[in-house]
Enzyme design. Structure first.
Site, PDB file in Angstrom:
ATOM      1  N   SER A   1       0.831  -1.142   0.169  1.00  0.00           N
ATOM      2  CA  SER A   1       0.057  -0.098  -0.086  1.00  0.00           C
ATOM      3  C   SER A   1       0.864   1.443   0.006  1.00  0.00           C
ATOM      4  O   SER A   1       2.127   1.301   0.331  1.00  0.00           O
ATOM      5  CB  SER A   1      -0.933  -0.094   0.939  1.00  0.00           C
ATOM      6  OG  SER A   1      -1.700  -0.982   1.311  1.00  0.00           O
TER       7      SER A   1
HETATM    8  N1  SAH Z   1      -0.282  -5.221   3.954  1.00  0.00           N
HETATM    9  C1  SAH Z   1       0.437  -5.508   2.842  1.00  0.00           C
HETATM   10  C2  SAH Z   1      -0.430  -5.322   1.584  1.00  0.00           C
HETATM   11  C3  SAH Z   1      -1.277  -5.984   1.303  1.00  0.00           C
HETATM   12  S1  SAH Z   1      -1.951  -6.293  -0.291  1.00  0.00           S
HETATM   13  C4  SAH Z   1       1.930  -5.003   2.913  1.00  0.00           C
HETATM   14  O1  SAH Z   1       2.215  -4.128   3.831  1.00  0.00           O
HETATM   15  O2  SAH Z   1       2.665  -5.274   1.881  1.00  0.00           O
HETATM   16  C5  SAH Z   1      -3.213  -7.459   0.287  1.00  0.00           C
HETATM   17  C6  SAH Z   1      -2.565  -8.817   0.632  1.00  0.00           C
HETATM   18  O3  SAH Z   1      -3.640  -9.673   0.987  1.00  0.00           O
HETATM   19  C7  SAH Z   1      -2.138  -9.690  -0.639  1.00  0.00           C
HETATM   20  O4  SAH Z   1      -0.767 -10.053  -0.332  1.00  0.00           O
HETATM   21  C8  SAH Z   1      -3.058 -10.679  -0.445  1.00  0.00           C
HETATM   22  O5  SAH Z   1      -2.632 -12.148  -1.193  1.00  0.00           O
HETATM   23  C9  SAH Z   1      -3.595 -10.905   0.707  1.00  0.00           C
HETATM   24  N2  SAH Z   1      -5.034 -11.350   0.893  1.00  0.00           N
HETATM   25  C10 SAH Z   1      -6.150 -11.472   0.108  1.00  0.00           C
HETATM   26  N3  SAH Z   1      -7.145 -12.364   0.384  1.00  0.00           N
HETATM   27  C11 SAH Z   1      -6.845 -12.833   1.499  1.00  0.00           C
HETATM   28  C12 SAH Z   1      -7.413 -13.396   2.432  1.00  0.00           C
HETATM   29  N4  SAH Z   1      -8.528 -13.963   2.405  1.00  0.00           N
HETATM   30  N5  SAH Z   1      -6.778 -13.939   3.570  1.00  0.00           N
HETATM   31  C13 SAH Z   1      -5.330 -13.589   3.791  1.00  0.00           C
HETATM   32  N6  SAH Z   1      -4.578 -12.630   3.004  1.00  0.00           N
HETATM   33  C14 SAH Z   1      -5.464 -12.216   1.974  1.00  0.00           C
END
Ligand code: SAH
Length: 249
Positions: free
Chosen positions: A99
């Site tokens: 993000s």
């Molecule tokens: N917080 C992260 C960015 C998140 S991007 C950072 O600081 O880099 C969103 C993330 O959520 C992705 O890696 C994606 O694979 C994950 N994601 C999506 N659906 C999910 C779920 N149901 N449970 C856990 N993770 C999930």
């Protein structure tokens, strides 16, 4: 300056760097610190501009200090290292993104982290948001659904010396029952609804931030507060765009 003189100076410059061991790496560190200071200034400016909407025209000193400290350039692919401190999201592989720094700071500030807190993150991604939280609280539990991302983030965080973050490969819709209840929960992928398990696993008095809305469109960044009596209060903070929360219940 003629080409030959430039070449000689470049040669001498290279010589100086090799003569003083580690000075090249130190110069790079200084540059990254400088870029982080600049990034924090941009976050502060954006917080001011969005203050009437978010209710937070300034983030806490502790949050800003954590943003100043975590080496964001080590959480992005090597090819994007020069863009790491721009106020932008960046791709991190597997179709996912890290993000925008302002959103990470806002998320962190909204949950009002305290030293004794235990926090759950859904969507580990690169591990950057988890690292920022880990600077501020006692323990971070982070759930990631993509195996390669969970493994890489976990290795990265260990390499960087974070000992208070646990990463688990799982679907965040069910939270992390064994480690519950949590003082705060941050969801960093867009959910179509607030998963009931997450509300259950939030302590009374706890705060959760979660983007809620249609996938691949604008969502509502929502602050969910669980009052002492267990009732729920919701407030929309800002329109946002997160990658979709997959899996699901
Ligand atoms: N917080 C992260 C960015 C998140 S991007 C950072 O600081 O880099 C969103 C993330 O959520 C992705 O890696 C994606 O694979 C994950 N994601 C999506 N659906 C999910 C779920 N149901 N449970 C856990 N993770 C999930």
């Amino acid at each position: 300056m003629d080409a030959e003189r430039r070449a000689v100076l470049a040669y001498l410059g290279a010589g100086i760097v090799t003569l003083i061991p580690g000075s090249g790496a130190m110069a790079a560190e200084d540059r990254h610190l400088q870029l982080r200071m600049q990034m924090v200034a941009e976050i502060a400016e954006m917080a001011r501009r969005t203050g009437t909407q978010t209710g937070r025209a300034a983030f806490s000193d502790a949050v800003m200090e954590a943003m100043r400290k975590v080496p964001r350039h080590l959480f992005v692919p090597a090819s994007d290292i020069d863009s790491a401190y721009r106020n932008h999201p960046l791709p991190i592989g597997s179709g996912q993104t890290i993000s925008q720094p302002y959103i990470v700071a806002l998320t962190t500030d909204l949950v009002e982290p305290r030293k004794h807190h235990r926090v759950l993150e859904i969507g580990t991604g690169s591990g950057y948001q988890a690292a920022v939280l880990a600077e501020l609280v006692e323990q971070v539990y982070s759930v990631e659904i993509v195996a390669s991302l969970a493994r890489e983030a976990s290795e990265r965080l260990r390499r960087l010396g974070y000992r208070n973050i646990e990463v688990r490969l799982s679907d965040g819709h069910v939270g992390w029952a064994q480690a519950a209840p949590f003082d705060a929960i941050v969801v960093t992928a867009a959910a179509t609804h607030v998963p009931p398990a997450l509300v259950e696993q939030l302590k009374p008095g706890g705060r959760m931030v979660i983007p809620v809305g249609p996938q691949h469109r604008t969502q509502e960044f929502t602050l969910v507060e669980k009052r002492a009596d267990g009732t729920i209060d919701k407030r929309v903070v800002l329109p946002v765009r997160f990658v979709p929360m997959t899996g699901g219940a």
